[in-house]
Design a protein around this motif. Structure first.
Motif, PDB file in Angstrom:
ATOM      1  N   THR A   1       0.838  -1.195   0.000  1.00 25.45           N
ATOM      2  CA  THR A   1       0.000   0.000   0.000  1.00 25.45           C
ATOM      3  C   THR A   1       0.870   1.241   0.000  1.00 25.45           C
ATOM      4  N   LEU A   2       0.667   2.081  -0.987  1.00 23.18           N
ATOM      5  CA  LEU A   2       1.374   3.345  -1.119  1.00 23.18           C
ATOM      6  C   LEU A   2       0.408   4.468  -0.787  1.00 23.18           C
ATOM      7  N   LEU A   3       0.772   5.309   0.161  1.00 22.94           N
ATOM      8  CA  LEU A   3      -0.043   6.475   0.469  1.00 22.94           C
ATOM      9  C   LEU A   3       0.435   7.625  -0.385  1.00 22.94           C
ATOM     10  N   ALA A   4      -0.368   7.997  -1.396  1.00 24.31           N
ATOM     11  CA  ALA A   4       0.022   9.076  -2.305  1.00 24.31           C
ATOM     12  C   ALA A   4       0.109  10.379  -1.534  1.00 24.31           C
ATOM     13  N   PRO A   5       0.999  11.294  -1.922  1.00 23.63           N
ATOM     14  CA  PRO A   5       1.157  12.544  -1.182  1.00 23.63           C
ATOM     15  C   PRO A   5      -0.032  13.475  -1.367  1.00 23.63           C
ATOM     16  N   GLY A   6      -0.197  14.335  -0.379  1.00 25.67           N
ATOM     17  CA  GLY A   6      -1.232  15.348  -0.492  1.00 25.67           C
ATOM     18  C   GLY A   6      -2.439  15.029   0.362  1.00 25.67           C
ATOM     19  N   PRO A   7      -3.117  16.030   0.870  1.00 26.38           N
ATOM     20  CA  PRO A   7      -4.293  15.811   1.711  1.00 26.38           C
ATOM     21  C   PRO A   7      -5.436  15.207   0.925  1.00 26.38           C
TER      22      PRO A   7
END
Length: 253
Positions: free
Chosen positions: A176-182
């Motif tokens: 699982t990759l948490l993409a950047p940005g809110p």
């Protein structure tokens, strides 16, 4: 004394010659796997990657573009596409450098040819990933980099850990990759390329590409191809720039 360098690669691709042509010989196609390069569709037309001119235009089978620089250097990039069984294609691509001027330490011929060989393999793999999973989908290209060059391999190792890659990760692993940005939701990605110099990850709507700099004393950088609808290029670039430099993005007022 003139010096020459050639890279030749061949690959089978699971799409028609027309789809391969659209990927390699159009601006929209290049955004999906390579980098922004608009192409004027005729012999003698211009390509927006340096001072480049189209020298072959025979859709959907033969495309070539040549760039020249001061000092007697030229770089010819060529593609030949042949139909294969079952609506698939066979692609032959080549890069041909010719340098008729003085090749001194400032030009660093050996380093540049090493870069070319490795980048060709990585990008030709990306072409196949694009055609298998995203062919024809509009793409946004996002590029960002560290501000300074690096010679320390530990810098890229740290980036890999921040991505969530295990030290013993291999091609085919999923995580699982948490993409950047809110407001971004976690996305499952698969490792599609992994080497000392490059990391390639494929998500449901993206090809994420990370480039080591320590091998050639240049900045670490990324060049992503984002296929999700309504992607804001400026915002995505801002968020990935903050991520690669490990800083929080500025909040909008």
């Amino acid at each position: 004394m003139a010096r020459e360098f050639e890279v030749r690669r061949e690959q089978d691709l699971p799409v028609t010659p027309e789809q391969v042509w659209d990927a390699v010989a159009t601006g929209a196609g290049n955004l999906g796997w390579l980098y922004p390069m608009e192409i004027e569709p005729r012999v003698g037309g211009k390509a927006t990657r340096g001072d480049a001119t189209v020298v072959a235009w025979e859709p959907p089978h033969h495309f070539a573009v040549r760039a020249t620089q001061d000092g007697g250097f030229s770089n010819t990039l060529s593609y030949r596409v042949e139909p294969a069984d079952g609506g698939t294609s066979h692609l032959r691509m080549g890069i041909h450098w010719v340098h008729t001027g003085v090749v001194d330490d400032t030009w660093n011929w050996d380093a540049k040819t090493d870069v070319a060989e490795k980048y060709v393999d990585f990008h030709q793999h990306a072409l196949a990933e694009y055609l298998r999973h995203f062919a024809g989908r509009p793409a946004v290209y996002v590029r960002s980099q560290h501000p300074e060059p690096t010679t320390d391999p530990a810098d890229f190792a740290a980036l890999r850990r921040r991505l969530g890659l295990a030290d013993d990760a291999v091609v085919g692993d999923r995580f699982t990759l948490l993409a950047p940005g809110p407001g971004q939701d976690p996305a499952e990605v698969v490792v599609d390329w992994l080497s000392t110099d490059f990391v390639g990850l494929r998500g449901p709507d993206a090809l994420y590409r990370f480039f080591n700099g320590s091998t050639w004393n240049v900045p670490i950088w990324l060049g992503h191809h984002l296929f999700a609808e309504h992607t804001d290029e400026q915002q995505a670039t801002k968020e990935w720039t903050a991520w690669i430099n490990d800083t929080a993005p500025a909040q909008e007022l």
